[in-house]
Design a protein around this motif. Structure first.
Motif, PDB file in Angstrom:
ATOM      1  N   ASN A  73       2.255  -4.942  22.349  1.00 19.40           N
ATOM      2  CA  ASN A  73       1.935  -5.334  23.724  1.00 19.40           C
ATOM      3  C   ASN A  73       2.278  -6.798  24.020  1.00 19.40           C
ATOM      4  OD1 ASN A  73       0.867  -2.737  24.202  1.00 19.40           O
ATOM      5  ND2 ASN A  73      -1.077  -3.368  23.312  1.00 19.40           N
ATOM      6  N   GLY A  74       3.426  -7.245  23.545  1.00 17.82           N
ATOM      7  CA  GLY A  74       3.865  -8.598  23.842  1.00 17.82           C
ATOM      8  C   GLY A  74       3.086  -9.671  23.121  1.00 17.82           C
ATOM      9  N   ARG A  75       2.432  -9.316  22.006  1.00 18.53           N
ATOM     10  CA  ARG A  75       1.670 -10.289  21.236  1.00 18.53           C
ATOM     11  C   ARG A  75       1.981 -10.114  19.759  1.00 18.53           C
ATOM     12  NH1 ARG A  75      -0.961 -13.378  23.787  1.00 18.53           N
ATOM     13  NH2 ARG A  75      -2.394 -13.272  25.479  1.00 18.53           N
ATOM     14  N   LEU A  76       2.065 -11.242  19.052  1.00 18.46           N
ATOM     15  CA  LEU A  76       2.174 -11.246  17.602  1.00 18.46           C
ATOM     16  C   LEU A  76       0.798 -11.625  17.071  1.00 18.46           C
ATOM     17  CD1 LEU A  76       3.789 -11.228  14.905  1.00 18.46           C
ATOM     18  CD2 LEU A  76       4.270 -13.627  15.320  1.00 18.46           C
ATOM     19  N   VAL A  77       0.189 -10.733  16.299  1.00 19.15           N
ATOM     20  CA  VAL A  77      -1.174 -10.945  15.791  1.00 19.15           C
ATOM     21  C   VAL A  77      -1.091 -11.253  14.306  1.00 19.15           C
ATOM     22  CG1 VAL A  77      -3.438  -9.914  15.466  1.00 19.15           C
ATOM     23  CG2 VAL A  77      -2.111  -9.364  17.512  1.00 19.15           C
ATOM     24  N   LEU A  78      -1.731 -12.355  13.909  1.00 19.89           N
ATOM     25  CA  LEU A  78      -1.821 -12.759  12.504  1.00 19.89           C
ATOM     26  C   LEU A  78      -3.286 -12.760  12.118  1.00 19.89           C
ATOM     27  CD1 LEU A  78       0.557 -15.852  12.713  1.00 19.89           C
ATOM     28  CD2 LEU A  78       1.142 -13.602  11.812  1.00 19.89           C
ATOM     29  N   GLU A  79      -3.616 -12.093  10.990  1.00 17.79           N
ATOM     30  CA  GLU A  79      -5.017 -12.046  10.533  1.00 17.79           C
ATOM     31  C   GLU A  79      -5.084 -12.381   9.071  1.00 17.79           C
ATOM     32  OE1 GLU A  79      -6.860  -8.300  11.290  1.00 17.79           O
ATOM     33  OE2 GLU A  79      -6.897  -8.578  13.446  1.00 17.79           O
ATOM     34  N   ARG A  80      -6.203 -13.039   8.700  1.00 17.88           N
ATOM     35  CA  ARG A  80      -6.511 -13.297   7.278  1.00 17.88           C
ATOM     36  C   ARG A  80      -7.896 -12.787   6.994  1.00 17.88           C
ATOM     37  NH1 ARG A  80      -4.459 -19.150   5.007  1.00 17.88           N
ATOM     38  NH2 ARG A  80      -2.310 -18.876   5.591  1.00 17.88           N
ATOM     39  N   ALA A 132      -3.630 -18.032  21.037  1.00 14.66           N
ATOM     40  CA  ALA A 132      -5.086 -17.923  21.101  1.00 14.66           C
ATOM     41  C   ALA A 132      -5.638 -17.822  19.686  1.00 14.66           C
ATOM     42  CB  ALA A 132      -5.487 -16.704  21.923  1.00 14.66           C
ATOM     43  N   VAL A 133      -6.692 -18.560  19.418  1.00 18.66           N
ATOM     44  CA  VAL A 133      -7.330 -18.554  18.108  1.00 18.66           C
ATOM     45  C   VAL A 133      -8.692 -17.894  18.240  1.00 18.66           C
ATOM     46  CG1 VAL A 133      -8.241 -19.993  16.239  1.00 18.66           C
ATOM     47  CG2 VAL A 133      -6.142 -20.673  17.443  1.00 18.66           C
ATOM     48  N   PHE A 134      -8.908 -16.847  17.445  1.00 12.31           N
ATOM     49  CA  PHE A 134     -10.198 -16.151  17.390  1.00 12.31           C
ATOM     50  C   PHE A 134     -10.772 -16.413  16.000  1.00 12.31           C
ATOM     51  CE2 PHE A 134      -7.426 -13.910  20.331  1.00 12.31           C
ATOM     52  CZ  PHE A 134      -8.207 -13.865  21.469  1.00 12.31           C
ATOM     53  N   GLU A 135     -11.375 -17.584  15.856  1.00 13.90           N
ATOM     54  CA  GLU A 135     -11.814 -18.050  14.543  1.00 13.90           C
ATOM     55  C   GLU A 135     -12.834 -17.116  13.909  1.00 13.90           C
ATOM     56  OE1 GLU A 135     -13.288 -22.231  12.546  1.00 13.90           O
ATOM     57  OE2 GLU A 135     -12.692 -22.160  14.638  1.00 13.90           O
ATOM     58  N   ASP A 136     -13.770 -16.605  14.721  1.00 12.60           N
ATOM     59  CA  ASP A 136     -14.807 -15.719  14.177  1.00 12.60           C
ATOM     60  C   ASP A 136     -14.228 -14.404  13.651  1.00 12.60           C
ATOM     61  OD1 ASP A 136     -14.142 -15.130  16.826  1.00 12.60           O
ATOM     62  OD2 ASP A 136     -16.030 -14.073  17.174  1.00 12.60           O
ATOM     63  N   GLN A 137     -13.058 -14.001  14.153  1.00 11.81           N
ATOM     64  CA  GLN A 137     -12.422 -12.761  13.706  1.00 11.81           C
ATOM     65  C   GLN A 137     -11.289 -13.021  12.706  1.00 11.81           C
ATOM     66  OE1 GLN A 137     -11.109 -10.693  17.239  1.00 11.81           O
ATOM     67  NE2 GLN A 137     -13.029 -11.104  18.292  1.00 11.81           N
TER      68      GLN A 137
END
Length: 193
Positions: free
Chosen positions: A186-193, A67-72
Motif C-alpha cells: 500500500n505504498g509503504r515500506l515497513v521495517l520491524e525489529r 513514521a516511527v512507531f517506537e512502541d511497536q
C-alpha cells in the motif's frame, strides 16, 4: 547584468509601456473597470509565479514522511513521487537521507554525507569496486561508529564511500537485513525489529 540582459530588459520595458499606453487609449471610456480587471489578472499572475517558486517547499510540507512507531518497533517509509523509498538515519550524529535500495548489497555514502558524518574522505583508500547500473565505481570501505533509524541504534556498521558522483546515499541489504521483517504494501515500506 551584462549588456545583453540590459538590452532585453529595456526592450521588454518599452514593449510593456507601449501595451499599457494602447490599453489606456483604447479603453479610456471604461478605465475603472479595466483597471480592476488588470489588477485581478496581475494578482493571478503573481500568485502563479509565487506558487511555482515555492513549489519545492509546498511539496516538502504536504508529502508524507517516515513514521516511527517506537512502541511497536516499526518504521514506515512512504513511497515518494519519484517511485523510491527514502529514510533519514542518524550517522555518527549527522542526519543523512538515504534511498532504500534492495538492489545494493551494502550501505554506500556520498562523499558529502561521509564528511558530514565525521569521516575524512581525503585519507580514504578507494581500492574496492562496486558494480552499478552505470558500470563499475571505486569505493572505500569504512566503519560507522553509530547508525540510528528511529529507536534502532547499531554500532560499528560496515559501509562504503563512493568515489564517484552520487545524488543520495544508498541504504542496502547489509543494513536492511538487521530487521526481522521488511514489507512493501500500500505504498509503504515497513521495517520491524
Amino acid at each position: 547584468m551584462d549588456d545583453w540582459q540590459i538590452g532585453r530588459f529595456i526592450y521588454l520595458a518599452i514593449l510593456a509601456g507601449a501595451l499599457l499606453l494602447w490599453f489606456f487609449v483604447e479603453n479610456r471610456d471604461s478605465i475603472g473597470t479595466k483597471v480592476k480587471h488588470m489588477a485581478a489578472w496581475g494578482l493571478i499572475f503573481l500568485g502563479t509565479v509565487a506558487a511555482i517558486g515555492l513549489w519545492g517547499d509546498i511539496r516538502q510540507t504536504v508529502q508524507p514522511r517516515q513514521a516511527v512507531f517506537e512502541d511497536q518497533g516499526r518504521i514506515e517509509l512512504p513511497l515518494q513521487a519519484d517511485g523510491h523509498y527514502y529514510a533519514v538515519l542518524d550517522i555518527n550524529g549527522a542526519q543523512t537521507r538515504f534511498v532504500v535500495d534492495t538492489g545494493a548489497s551494502g550501505v554506500v555514502l556520498t562523499r558529502e554525507d561521509a564528511e558530514r558524518a565525521g569521516l575524512d574522505t581525503k585519507d580514504l583508500a578507494f581500492y574496492s569496486e562496486a558494480m552499478t547500473a552505470n558500470g563499475a565505481v571505486r569505493t572505500a570501505p569504512v566503519r560507522l561508529d553509530q547508525v540510528a533509524l528511529g529507536p534502532f541504534t547499531d554500532r560499528g556498521v560496515q559501509a562504503f564511500v563512493n568515489a564517484g558522483e552520487m545524488d543520495t546515499s544508498l541504504l542496502g541489504m547489509t543494513y536492511l537485513q538487521r530487521f526481522s521483517r521488511i514489507e512493501i504494501a500500500n505504498g509503504r515500506l515497513v521495517l520491524e525489529r
